[in-house]
Motif scaffolding. Sequence first.
Motif, PDB file in Angstrom:
ATOM      1  N   PHE A 170      51.411  39.626  56.740  1.00 56.00           N
ATOM      2  CA  PHE A 170      51.438  39.199  55.333  1.00 56.00           C
ATOM      3  C   PHE A 170      51.172  40.351  54.362  1.00 56.00           C
ATOM      4  O   PHE A 170      50.906  40.123  53.186  1.00 56.00           O
ATOM      5  N   GLY A 171      51.223  41.584  54.857  1.00 53.76           N
ATOM      6  CA  GLY A 171      51.150  42.728  53.948  1.00 53.76           C
ATOM      7  C   GLY A 171      49.752  43.202  53.584  1.00 53.76           C
ATOM      8  O   GLY A 171      49.599  44.032  52.693  1.00 53.76           O
ATOM      9  N   PRO A 209      49.530  44.927  42.899  1.00 59.15           N
ATOM     10  CA  PRO A 209      48.408  44.212  43.525  1.00 59.15           C
ATOM     11  C   PRO A 209      47.999  44.863  44.841  1.00 59.15           C
ATOM     12  O   PRO A 209      48.830  45.369  45.573  1.00 59.15           O
ATOM     13  N   ARG A 252      46.321  44.279  48.403  1.00 60.85           N
ATOM     14  CA  ARG A 252      46.008  43.260  49.421  1.00 60.85           C
ATOM     15  C   ARG A 252      45.190  43.916  50.504  1.00 60.85           C
ATOM     16  O   ARG A 252      45.715  44.725  51.252  1.00 60.85           O
ATOM     17  N   GLY A 285      44.545  42.065  41.410  1.00 61.43           N
ATOM     18  CA  GLY A 285      45.402  42.713  40.418  1.00 61.43           C
ATOM     19  C   GLY A 285      46.592  41.865  40.026  1.00 61.43           C
ATOM     20  O   GLY A 285      47.540  42.364  39.424  1.00 61.43           O
ATOM     21  N   THR A 286      46.549  40.597  40.334  1.00 64.44           N
ATOM     22  CA  THR A 286      47.617  39.690  39.911  1.00 64.44           C
ATOM     23  C   THR A 286      47.041  38.303  39.694  1.00 64.44           C
ATOM     24  O   THR A 286      46.102  37.902  40.373  1.00 64.44           O
ATOM     25  N   ASP A 287      47.633  37.594  38.730  1.00 59.36           N
ATOM     26  CA  ASP A 287      47.195  36.243  38.432  1.00 59.36           C
ATOM     27  C   ASP A 287      48.264  35.237  38.870  1.00 59.36           C
ATOM     28  O   ASP A 287      48.220  34.075  38.495  1.00 59.36           O
ATOM     29  N   ALA A 288      49.234  35.674  39.691  1.00 62.32           N
ATOM     30  CA  ALA A 288      50.390  34.826  40.010  1.00 62.32           C
ATOM     31  C   ALA A 288      50.080  33.737  41.037  1.00 62.32           C
ATOM     32  O   ALA A 288      49.281  33.942  41.952  1.00 62.32           O
ATOM     33  N   SER A 335      52.077  32.862  43.209  1.00 66.19           N
ATOM     34  CA  SER A 335      52.611  33.382  44.465  1.00 66.19           C
ATOM     35  C   SER A 335      51.495  33.963  45.334  1.00 66.19           C
ATOM     36  O   SER A 335      51.486  33.794  46.559  1.00 66.19           O
ATOM     37  N   ALA A 342      49.416  31.228  46.829  1.00 66.86           N
ATOM     38  CA  ALA A 342      50.152  30.664  47.970  1.00 66.86           C
ATOM     39  C   ALA A 342      50.018  31.580  49.186  1.00 66.86           C
ATOM     40  O   ALA A 342      49.844  31.102  50.316  1.00 66.86           O
ATOM     41  N   ASP A 343      50.082  32.899  48.962  1.00 69.99           N
ATOM     42  CA  ASP A 343      49.958  33.853  50.078  1.00 69.99           C
ATOM     43  C   ASP A 343      48.638  33.692  50.817  1.00 69.99           C
ATOM     44  O   ASP A 343      48.582  33.798  52.044  1.00 69.99           O
ATOM     45  N   GLY A 351      54.750  24.565  45.650  1.00 73.26           N
ATOM     46  CA  GLY A 351      56.179  24.886  45.788  1.00 73.26           C
ATOM     47  C   GLY A 351      56.394  26.045  46.744  1.00 73.26           C
ATOM     48  O   GLY A 351      57.254  25.989  47.633  1.00 73.26           O
ATOM     49  N   CYS A 352      55.613  27.096  46.590  1.00 73.15           N
ATOM     50  CA  CYS A 352      55.730  28.267  47.471  1.00 73.15           C
ATOM     51  C   CYS A 352      55.332  27.917  48.900  1.00 73.15           C
ATOM     52  O   CYS A 352      55.996  28.307  49.867  1.00 73.15           O
ATOM     53  N   ALA A 390      57.972  25.820  50.520  1.00 75.77           N
ATOM     54  CA  ALA A 390      59.166  26.616  50.846  1.00 75.77           C
ATOM     55  C   ALA A 390      58.947  27.414  52.125  1.00 75.77           C
ATOM     56  O   ALA A 390      59.879  27.661  52.888  1.00 75.77           O
ATOM     57  N   ALA A 391      57.703  27.811  52.368  1.00 73.57           N
ATOM     58  CA  ALA A 391      57.396  28.580  53.571  1.00 73.57           C
ATOM     59  C   ALA A 391      57.118  27.674  54.770  1.00 73.57           C
ATOM     60  O   ALA A 391      56.750  28.146  55.839  1.00 73.57           O
TER      61      ALA A 391
END
Lengths: 438, 438
Positions: A37-38, A100, A102, A132-135, A137, A140-141, A255-256, A259-260
């Motif tokens: 997952f990075g 971001p 991780r 570093g992100t407010d998304a 996504s 979901a990760d 939703g994310c 989809a996964a």
Amino acid sequence: MPTIQPRVLKGFRDFLPDVEMARATLIRKLEQVFVLFGFVPIDTPVLEYADILLGKGGGETDKQVYRFRDHGERDVAMRYDLTVPFARFMAEHVEELYLPFRRYHIAKVWRGENTQRGRYREFMQCDFDIVGTDAASADADILLTAARAMEVLDVGDFFLRINHRALFNRFLAHIGAQDKSVEILRTVDKLEKIGPQATEEKLSGLVGSQRADDILSFIQKESSFEKTLDKMFSLCDHNDEEALAARSRLLDIMGCVAAAGAERRIVLDPSITRGLDYYTGMVVETSLAALPEIGSVCSGGRYDELASLYTERKLPGVGASIGLDRLMAALEALGIRIGSSTSTQILLINQPETSAARLHALAASLRSAGFACEVFPEPKKVLVQYTYAERKHIPLAVFANGSSGAFTMRILSRRENVEISDFPSLCEAVRRELHAPR
Amino acid sequence: MPTIQPRVLKGFRDFLPDVEMARATLIRKLEQVFVLFGFVPIDTPVLEYADILLGKGGGETDKQVYRFRDHGERDVAMRYDLTVPFARFMAEHVEELYLPFRRYHIAKVWRGENTQRGRYREFMQCDFDIVGTDAASADADILLTAARAMEVLDVGDFFLRINHRALFNRFLAHIGAQDKSVEILRTVDKLEKIGPQATEEKLSGLVGSQRADDILSFIQKESSFEKTLDKMFSLCDHNDEEALAARSRLLDIMGCVAAAGAERRIVLDPSITRGLDYYTGMVVETSLAALPEIGSVCSGGRYDELASLYTERKLPGVGASIGLDRLMAALEALGIRIGSSTSTQILLINQPETSAARLHALAASLRSAGFACEVFPEPKKVLVQYTYAERKHIPLAVFANGSSGAFTMRILSRRENVEISDFPSLCEAVRRELHAPR
């Protein structure tokens, strides 16, 4: 003449090979998921300045922290979690990194807690965060990573129980109970421990029975994610921007995740609040279907500012922490043996008539063929060597038969001997036996 | 408003992802070697009772130890090596284990040393030992394991410089210098640092110039293992049982090592003494041919009694310790990049026209195909996302082109885009690119 009684401190543990190998295998599996997952690994010092770990003030946690003066009279402490050092790390290195960011970090932490509740003073934490992100996504990760981790560890059925802090807070504002939100969160968080009746009584005492009923209705799960979300939102002010945003965020996250292909792992559970933690958005706890009583094995959520104690830079993020010790206890309770491929496969039996050099030559050849093997160092009785192999879970023993170039392979579990004429046949026989189902 | 300056203690380090991944890769490779030779992992607490770690007395090391009173007013200390905890561990658990016990332990230790010599106060040790046997076969195993470790780490040419403590001691007895043996050992151990002339002067001061010459002659390497051994023995009393046994032991060890094909890695070097360590038999140091000046990267030897402080049980053993920090510095100095296969392979580019859910679906499919990938969480400018990928050494970026089912794969190093029509073709293209030589 021994003078010191060998012993470890209360709350501390030695890890003997079987347990240590299981722990290492579990960590290896988690690392593979993180990489998929990075996430990248970091490490930070065990000892830090006490003001870094504890802030300027003091608190409940502080009493548990191992804190002392070092040789230079510095006020230092051993880390009690991996979050505070990570915050300091980000503040210090953000310019050298990329966002971001991780990261995962699997390491020991120390708390001088009361050990009577089966807690340890030295234990492993396993944190993973996206900063570093407010998304949505990224939220979901974190859920997808947690879900994959549980799948890989083979813990049976499990649920990621999620919620959104803002939805709960806006609901409390709507019913006019926001001034008691801290106490209410704390009470709701204990629902599973103290039961619905005691929760209702406590809530009634805090905000009156009508609002207590509202709260209990709010935190009740419905039959689906959508129905629960609709119910929660219906109990808020429909024009409340924050509530609208929280609802929309939960739908984006779902939703994310859907989809996964991990939709079935997620439950929207409005009773999940993560107590007094510093979370500001999504929160998550993970329950094992077979062992609900052990509590969450992976918990976390979204926070607005990771490192505000150390930097003016805003670092929003989302993350979770896997309780490795709890998970290992769970796997044991479930009777799941954590497979380990990391022990000796072949013991070379040492006999008076075979030289140690001959055994070392054979061992070198077997290792070149990829087998983990060891030479028993002395020509002790064969039964002693068998017992050794058994204690160490070594499946095969091999005798080098004089200088003939022939071997005897013993399958220790079946007490069965196989005569083998040459080295290639030995490799083949060993390979066949190691891959045979037990 | 940030109030605390983010910083780490002097002598302590953060490990950013690139370095941490290199360290993890290095450790992984070492673990694989240990497993191949039958070693199993253990772990012990970071904190122990101070009397366990330091014995009843005090000494030079003690001043460097992080020692304090815990919440229960216990006198505790952080481990400063992995040998003392292992001795305590064996004394405590020997009945639960089996002998010979081959363990490895890779973990942090702490010493409040002077950091000016480029030393750290928190560093990793990597120990491997075989306890419970006095056999030459076990001595050989330690050498073979060390040699394999160096080969696997690809450090270029290297030498295991071995010696036998008893041979040196019996030689000193023969020339009547045994009463100065501690000072002589200490002086000889510094030969490489201070040079032959200063060594001769120091030795002459200790035992007179004739015996100083004898000592310098003794510690001189000859052209082969056998010649060196003959020379050493010729300077001892030929009827000395201990010297005879030591010579025979060295020959037995070399017999096993040669049989395993590692003869060319071994040098008999009579100047190796391991100073004042507690070794009683074979001793070993490891030099890199390309970097002799950094000193030994793997040192150890045989000891008579591991755990005599804690148990009456006799536990002879042999072991060595790899200096991971020194080794990492060596690899860096040699320009050897420690390969790491543990980072993201594909970045999924986030664009306004592609939904996050679509990207998460694609990521899930790629992970099922075994690729480590991540979704950039926000639709930032494509160049920002490229820069992120570059900083993180991600080789490939993938665009999901609308809802067409088609993709664009970008090879970031070559700034080259490839149009791809469907998912199976994408997997194939990614696989081809990842396996292509750089």
